[in-house]
Design a protein around this motif. Structure first.
Motif, mmCIF file in Angstrom:
data_model
loop_
_atom_site.group_PDB
_atom_site.id
_atom_site.type_symbol
_atom_site.label_atom_id
_atom_site.label_comp_id
_atom_site.label_asym_id
_atom_site.label_seq_id
_atom_site.Cartn_x
_atom_site.Cartn_y
_atom_site.Cartn_z
ATOM 1 N N ASN A 268 0.955 -1.538 0.192
ATOM 2 C CA ASN A 268 -0.352 0.092 -0.241
ATOM 3 C C ASN A 268 0.963 1.293 0.113
ATOM 4 N N PHE A 269 2.266 1.445 0.331
ATOM 5 C CA PHE A 269 2.697 2.565 0.783
ATOM 6 C C PHE A 269 2.942 2.305 -0.734
ATOM 7 N N HIS A 270 3.126 1.491 -1.343
ATOM 8 C CA HIS A 270 4.759 1.804 -3.416
ATOM 9 C C HIS A 270 3.254 2.130 -4.411
ATOM 10 N N LEU A 271 2.062 1.925 -3.738
ATOM 11 C CA LEU A 271 0.832 1.938 -3.999
ATOM 12 C C LEU A 271 0.068 3.279 -4.136
ATOM 13 N N ASN A 272 0.565 3.755 -3.070
ATOM 14 C CA ASN A 272 0.198 5.034 -2.608
ATOM 15 C C ASN A 272 1.358 5.990 -3.185
ATOM 16 N N LYS A 273 2.270 5.828 -3.166
ATOM 17 C CA LYS A 273 3.409 6.555 -4.234
ATOM 18 C C LYS A 273 2.754 7.501 -5.501
ATOM 19 N N ILE A 274 2.404 5.398 -6.028
ATOM 20 C CA ILE A 274 2.730 5.281 -7.174
ATOM 21 C C ILE A 274 1.253 6.684 -7.927
ATOM 22 N N LEU A 275 0.341 6.123 -7.364
ATOM 23 C CA LEU A 275 -0.942 7.159 -7.459
ATOM 24 C C LEU A 275 -0.693 8.690 -7.039
ATOM 25 N N GLU A 276 0.126 9.011 -5.748
ATOM 26 C CA GLU A 276 0.255 10.672 -5.866
ATOM 27 C C GLU A 276 1.365 10.757 -7.707
ATOM 28 N N LYS A 277 1.970 9.579 -7.432
ATOM 29 C CA LYS A 277 2.468 10.876 -8.469
ATOM 30 C C LYS A 277 2.426 10.599 -9.749
ATOM 31 N N MET A 278 1.160 9.339 -9.701
ATOM 32 C CA MET A 278 0.153 9.848 -11.289
ATOM 33 C C MET A 278 -0.470 10.938 -11.248
ATOM 34 N N LYS A 279 -0.760 11.418 -10.619
ATOM 35 C CA LYS A 279 -1.538 12.780 -10.125
ATOM 36 C C LYS A 279 -0.582 13.812 -10.603
ATOM 37 N N ASN A 280 0.969 14.166 -10.354
ATOM 38 C CA ASN A 280 1.846 14.942 -10.505
ATOM 39 C C ASN A 280 2.216 14.580 -11.280
ATOM 40 N N LEU A 281 1.923 13.705 -12.500
ATOM 41 C CA LEU A 281 2.798 13.867 -14.081
ATOM 42 C C LEU A 281 1.718 14.195 -14.537
#
Length: 289
Positions: A268-281
């Protein structure tokens, strides 16, 4: 489907045609000028200038060494061997990739395969090569230059869609993750970005390199987190927070992996980071549009 003739190929053909037509009356040997055109026509103006200048400098080295040794004793086997060693060493010192050109010029002059005086031959070869280089540079500069900035941003858009596809597979049950495809795409975007950097001083296109740098960095970070999830083997669960964020993106999916708040913390840590950075991208790419 690939185009029948690429733009670089077309520009090379046009440059050679113009070289033969426009410079044929004062170029002694069109072979050297036309060959220089082909070598000079590269993906970016910076690379074209580098290859063209190396071609001219290589011709200068071969001609100078051949001429000087010709004055000492022409067609001497020992001097011929010493001469080519000098040519090779000078090309190494100046980091030239034009050893073949230097060698051909040296051999033609020193071994006497010429129809004019050695000095005149040396100067004419340099002149002919320079004409081809200049024509190649002109055509490459004025005709249909690639927009590497837009190409780079388009690659980021493709990578973003690939991220979205992989995250979908993760939350459906961690199936069919394709981190290798992501890595290939990122490497391709890095190559295009490298060409953008080479071209930027010769381009009139407005470029926001800060957006490109940040987008590329985000892509690398997201790839790292997807790769980390790919290595996890045990059964995985979503937290409520990640489940809600995922539903905003894939609200048409019927079923995700099970929600359990206190399970799979690393996942969930990695998934949360993915979702956050996808939004930033997504925000960065949107800024560019």
């Amino acid at each position: 489907m690939n185009r029948l003739i690429g733009m670089r190929t077309l520009k090379t053909g046009i440059a050679v045609v113009l070289t033969c037509i426009l410079t044929g009356f004062f170029v002694d040997n069109l072979f050297y000028a036309a060959t220089a055109c082909v070598v000079t026509m590269q993906d970016t103006i910076k690379t074209s200038f580098k290859m063209g200048s190396q071609r001219v400098f290589g011709t200068l080295i071969g001609g100078a060494v051949g001429f000087l040794l010709f004055l000492v004793m022409p067609k001497n086997p020992i001097l011929c061997g010493i001469g080519i060693m000098i040519v090779i060493k000078l090309c190494e010192i100046f980091k030239l990739s034009s050893l073949v050109v230097s060698s051909v010029t040296f051999f033609s002059l020193y071994l006497g395969y010429i129809n004019s005086a050695p000095l005149a031959y040396s100067l004419q070869r340099i002149f002919d090569t320079s004409i081809g280089v200049i024509m190649g540079l002109i055509i490459n500069y004025v005709m249909a230059r690639p927009n590497y900035y837009n190409n780079t941003m388009n690659e980021f858009t493709k990578i973003k869609e690939l991220f979205k596809e992989n995250v979908r597979n993760i939350v459906i049950d961690k199936k069919n993750l394709n981190s290798n495809s992501i890595e290939i795409k990122i490497r391709n975007s890095e190559k295009i970005y490298s060409k953008l950097i080479d071209e930027i001083n010769y381009s009139k296109t407005d470029c926001n390199l800060d957006i490109v740098d940040k987008s590329l960095d985000l892509c690398r970070q997201i790839y790292f987190h997807i790769k980390s999830i790919e290595l996890l083997e045990k059964e995985l669960f979503l937290t409520k927070e990640n489940h809600n964020e995922v539903k905003k993106i894939y609200n048409d999916e019927e079923k995700f992996i099970e929600v359990k708040d206190n399970e799979s913390p690393v996942f969930n840590f990695h998934l949360n980071k993915i979702l956050e950075k996808m939004k930033n991208l997504d925000e960065l790419i949107g800024t560019n549009n």
